[in-house]
Design a protein around this motif. Structure first.
Motif, PDB file in Angstrom:
ATOM      1  N   ASP A   1      -6.768 -26.234 -23.199  1.00  0.00           N
ATOM      2  CA  ASP A   1      -5.848 -27.322 -23.538  1.00  0.00           C
ATOM      3  C   ASP A   1      -5.485 -27.305 -25.020  1.00  0.00           C
ATOM      4  O   ASP A   1      -6.292 -26.911 -25.872  1.00  0.00           O
ATOM      5  CB  ASP A   1      -6.497 -28.670 -23.160  1.00  0.00           C
ATOM      6  CG  ASP A   1      -5.460 -29.778 -23.078  1.00  0.00           C
ATOM      7  OD1 ASP A   1      -4.255 -29.485 -22.916  1.00  0.00           O
ATOM      8  OD2 ASP A   1      -5.854 -30.959 -23.183  1.00  0.00           O
TER       9      ASP A   1
ATOM     10  N   TYR B   1      -8.218 -22.562 -16.200  1.00  0.00           N
ATOM     11  CA  TYR B   1      -7.273 -23.538 -15.638  1.00  0.00           C
ATOM     12  C   TYR B   1      -5.915 -23.267 -16.288  1.00  0.00           C
ATOM     13  O   TYR B   1      -5.704 -23.557 -17.466  1.00  0.00           O
ATOM     14  CB  TYR B   1      -7.765 -24.936 -16.001  1.00  0.00           C
ATOM     15  CG  TYR B   1      -7.374 -26.059 -15.072  1.00  0.00           C
ATOM     16  CD1 TYR B   1      -6.677 -25.845 -13.892  1.00  0.00           C
ATOM     17  CD2 TYR B   1      -7.743 -27.375 -15.384  1.00  0.00           C
ATOM     18  CE1 TYR B   1      -6.352 -26.903 -13.046  1.00  0.00           C
ATOM     19  CE2 TYR B   1      -7.425 -28.436 -14.545  1.00  0.00           C
ATOM     20  CZ  TYR B   1      -6.728 -28.191 -13.380  1.00  0.00           C
ATOM     21  OH  TYR B   1      -6.417 -29.247 -12.556  1.00  0.00           O
ATOM     22  N   ALA B   2      -5.019 -22.680 -15.526  1.00  0.00           N
ATOM     23  CA  ALA B   2      -3.724 -22.262 -16.086  1.00  0.00           C
ATOM     24  C   ALA B   2      -2.595 -23.226 -15.730  1.00  0.00           C
ATOM     25  O   ALA B   2      -1.636 -23.367 -16.492  1.00  0.00           O
ATOM     26  CB  ALA B   2      -3.373 -20.861 -15.590  1.00  0.00           C
TER      27      ALA B   2
ATOM     28  N   ASN C   1       0.641 -30.617 -13.235  1.00  0.00           N
ATOM     29  CA  ASN C   1       1.533 -30.036 -14.248  1.00  0.00           C
ATOM     30  C   ASN C   1       2.972 -29.854 -13.743  1.00  0.00           C
ATOM     31  O   ASN C   1       3.887 -29.648 -14.541  1.00  0.00           O
ATOM     32  CB  ASN C   1       0.995 -28.699 -14.776  1.00  0.00           C
ATOM     33  CG  ASN C   1      -0.208 -28.846 -15.698  1.00  0.00           C
ATOM     34  OD1 ASN C   1      -1.097 -28.000 -15.733  1.00  0.00           O
ATOM     35  ND2 ASN C   1      -0.256 -29.941 -16.466  1.00  0.00           N
TER      36      ASN C   1
ATOM     37  N   ARG D   1       5.728 -31.952 -15.436  1.00  0.00           N
ATOM     38  CA  ARG D   1       6.249 -31.679 -16.795  1.00  0.00           C
ATOM     39  C   ARG D   1       7.753 -31.388 -16.723  1.00  0.00           C
ATOM     40  O   ARG D   1       8.269 -31.100 -15.641  1.00  0.00           O
ATOM     41  CB  ARG D   1       5.514 -30.484 -17.393  1.00  0.00           C
ATOM     42  CG  ARG D   1       4.056 -30.823 -17.649  1.00  0.00           C
ATOM     43  CD  ARG D   1       3.401 -29.832 -18.547  1.00  0.00           C
ATOM     44  NE  ARG D   1       2.050 -30.293 -18.837  1.00  0.00           N
ATOM     45  CZ  ARG D   1       1.284 -29.824 -19.790  1.00  0.00           C
ATOM     46  NH1 ARG D   1       1.729 -28.845 -20.563  1.00  0.00           N
ATOM     47  NH2 ARG D   1       0.080 -30.306 -19.981  1.00  0.00           N
TER      48      ARG D   1
ATOM     49  N   ARG E   1     -13.851 -27.411 -22.563  1.00  0.00           N
ATOM     50  CA  ARG E   1     -12.471 -27.890 -22.689  1.00  0.00           C
ATOM     51  C   ARG E   1     -12.105 -27.889 -24.156  1.00  0.00           C
ATOM     52  O   ARG E   1     -12.799 -28.501 -24.977  1.00  0.00           O
ATOM     53  CB  ARG E   1     -12.293 -29.300 -22.113  1.00  0.00           C
ATOM     54  CG  ARG E   1     -10.824 -29.743 -22.243  1.00  0.00           C
ATOM     55  CD  ARG E   1     -10.525 -31.098 -21.639  1.00  0.00           C
ATOM     56  NE  ARG E   1      -9.074 -31.324 -21.656  1.00  0.00           N
ATOM     57  CZ  ARG E   1      -8.367 -31.871 -20.684  1.00  0.00           C
ATOM     58  NH1 ARG E   1      -8.972 -32.264 -19.589  1.00  0.00           N
ATOM     59  NH2 ARG E   1      -7.063 -32.029 -20.797  1.00  0.00           N
TER      60      ARG E   1
ATOM     61  N   ARG F   1     -11.990 -35.087 -20.881  1.00  0.00           N
ATOM     62  CA  ARG F   1     -11.829 -35.396 -19.458  1.00  0.00           C
ATOM     63  C   ARG F   1     -11.769 -34.112 -18.639  1.00  0.00           C
ATOM     64  O   ARG F   1     -11.640 -33.012 -19.177  1.00  0.00           O
ATOM     65  CB  ARG F   1     -10.604 -36.272 -19.221  1.00  0.00           C
ATOM     66  CG  ARG F   1      -9.301 -35.711 -19.771  1.00  0.00           C
ATOM     67  CD  ARG F   1      -8.108 -36.615 -19.450  1.00  0.00           C
ATOM     68  NE  ARG F   1      -6.921 -36.182 -20.151  1.00  0.00           N
ATOM     69  CZ  ARG F   1      -6.443 -36.730 -21.279  1.00  0.00           C
ATOM     70  NH1 ARG F   1      -7.073 -37.765 -21.823  1.00  0.00           N
ATOM     71  NH2 ARG F   1      -5.357 -36.261 -21.855  1.00  0.00           N
TER      72      ARG F   1
ATOM     73  N   SER G   1      -9.613 -33.720 -15.819  1.00  0.00           N
ATOM     74  CA  SER G   1      -8.244 -33.456 -15.352  1.00  0.00           C
ATOM     75  C   SER G   1      -8.184 -32.722 -14.000  1.00  0.00           C
ATOM     76  O   SER G   1      -7.439 -31.746 -13.848  1.00  0.00           O
ATOM     77  CB  SER G   1      -7.459 -32.684 -16.417  1.00  0.00           C
ATOM     78  OG  SER G   1      -7.380 -33.434 -17.609  1.00  0.00           O
TER      79      SER G   1
HETATM   80  C1  IPE Z   1      -5.249 -29.657 -17.849  1.00  0.00           C
HETATM   81  O1  IPE Z   1      -4.566 -29.919 -19.019  1.00  0.00           O
HETATM   82  C2  IPE Z   1      -4.583 -28.569 -17.080  1.00  0.00           C
HETATM   83  C3  IPE Z   1      -4.569 -27.242 -17.694  1.00  0.00           C
HETATM   84  C4  IPE Z   1      -5.139 -26.891 -18.812  1.00  0.00           C
HETATM   85  C5  IPE Z   1      -3.849 -26.254 -16.947  1.00  0.00           C
HETATM   86  P1  IPE Z   1      -3.489 -31.101 -19.112  1.00  0.00           P
HETATM   87  O2  IPE Z   1      -2.998 -31.102 -20.491  1.00  0.00           O
HETATM   88  O3  IPE Z   1      -2.489 -30.973 -18.032  1.00  0.00           O
HETATM   89  O4  IPE Z   1      -4.399 -32.391 -18.812  1.00  0.00           O
HETATM   90  P2  IPE Z   1      -4.112 -33.928 -19.100  1.00  0.00           P
HETATM   91  O5  IPE Z   1      -2.801 -34.258 -18.470  1.00  0.00           O
HETATM   92  O6  IPE Z   1      -4.065 -34.098 -20.590  1.00  0.00           O
HETATM   93  O7  IPE Z   1      -5.268 -34.650 -18.503  1.00  0.00           O
END
Ligand code: IPE
Ligand code: IPE
Ligand code: MG
Length: 263
Positions: free
Chosen positions: A27, A69-70, A75, A78, A198, A204, A206
């Motif tokens: 992230d 986690y890609a 997502n 977005r 993370r 979190r 997610s």
């Molecule tokens: C989690 O990250 C998903 C990935 C890394 C692919 P996000 O950025 O989408 O998570 P939130 O929305 O901040 O919880």
């Protein structure tokens, strides 16, 4: 993967203490780009380079499985341009990675609803899985269109259908253990997650690996994913080793078990 980096990376950690399955929520790509006045997609591009690096660091350290986690099921909400950019990135970068994955013994597996990905991305992923299927040094589990709740819901649905069709008796359903239920998940060939990392400063989960993270150690790093370094990864491994995993037992039980198993 040089031998010097092997010894550096093990950093005096005994091989048996290295986490077998490391899961990573990569992230902070967007914030990394924004802080430099760059488009978000540039952050994702740099993030993709880093994904390749961490597989190498993990492999050098003796990790057997790394989940990245890609793209989450959430997502999709977005902006369209970002979603399309991410899918295009996947479709162009993944095929170029195949020779290196084969050289380094990386077996690609995909976790998530791949069928719902745009054709180019889906084909690139499935082809890379096929071309690397014979590799055995490390499994790279690319989590694409993945959601932990969706995975558990799909498992429950599969179980309900089996029951309705008489493939499972009343007694078997009553006796079903968590290990049995696991067989209904999208992938039951994965190990439980030992360590979750993370980046990006959020604390979190997610919707990542909900079932398999039941007893994972959680490690949160402030660094934005494109800036993540080998040293950051090493630090996470060392913190993991310093933790006491009790799995519901008392600290005394865990200590005496360890002492007995080392006799
Ligand atoms: C989690 O990250 C998903 C990935 C890394 C692919 P996000 O950025 O989408 O998570 P939130 O929305 O901040 O919880
Ligand atoms: C994670 O980085 C990558 C994906 C979710 C695809 P983000 O894009 O979520 O980066 P931030 O959280 O906006 O900085
Ligand atoms: Mg984010």
């Amino acid at each position: 993967m040089s031998s010097t980096s092997d010894s550096e990376l093990s950093g005096h950690i005994l091989p048996e203490l290295i986490p077998q399955h490391v899961a990573v929520i990569m992230d902070g790509n967007g914030r990394w780009a924004k802080s430099r006045g760059l488009p978000r997609l540039e952050g994702h591009r740099r993030g993709a380079d880093k994904a390749r690096d961490i597989v190498e660091w993990a492999s050098d350290a003796g990790v057997r499985q790394i989940s990245l986690y890609a793209f989450s099921t959430e997502n999709w909400s977005r902006p369209d341009i970002e979603v399309r950019g991410l899918m295009a990135l996947l479709a162009t970068l993944l095929p170029k990675q195949i020779p290196d994955m084969n050289k380094n013994g990386v077996r690609l597996k995909v976790l998530g609803d791949v069928q719902a990905l745009p054709g180019m991305a889906r084909r690139a992923v499935l082809k890379a899985c096929e071309k690397t299927a014979g590799n055995r040094k490390i499994d790279l589990v690319l989590c694409l269109n993945y959601g932990g709740q969706q995975e558990i819901l799909a498992a429950a649905r599969k179980l309900a259908i089996s029951f309705k069709q008489g493939e499972i008796s009343d007694e078997a359903l009553q006796a079903l253990s968590p290990e049995d239920f696991r067989n209904y998940l999208w992938r039951h060939d994965l190990m439980p997650v030992d360590l979750l990392i993370r980046t990006g400063g959020e604390h979190r989960i997610s919707n990542f690996h909900l079932w398999d993270m039941a007893y994972a150690e959680l490690f949160f790093d402030e660094t934005y994913w494109p800036d993540y370094s080998r040293e950051d990864f090493l630090r996470a491994l060392h913190v993991f080793v310093s933790r006491e995993r009790r799995f519901g037992k008392t600290s005394e039980q865990v200590t005496s078990n360890k002492a007995q198993s080392s006799i």
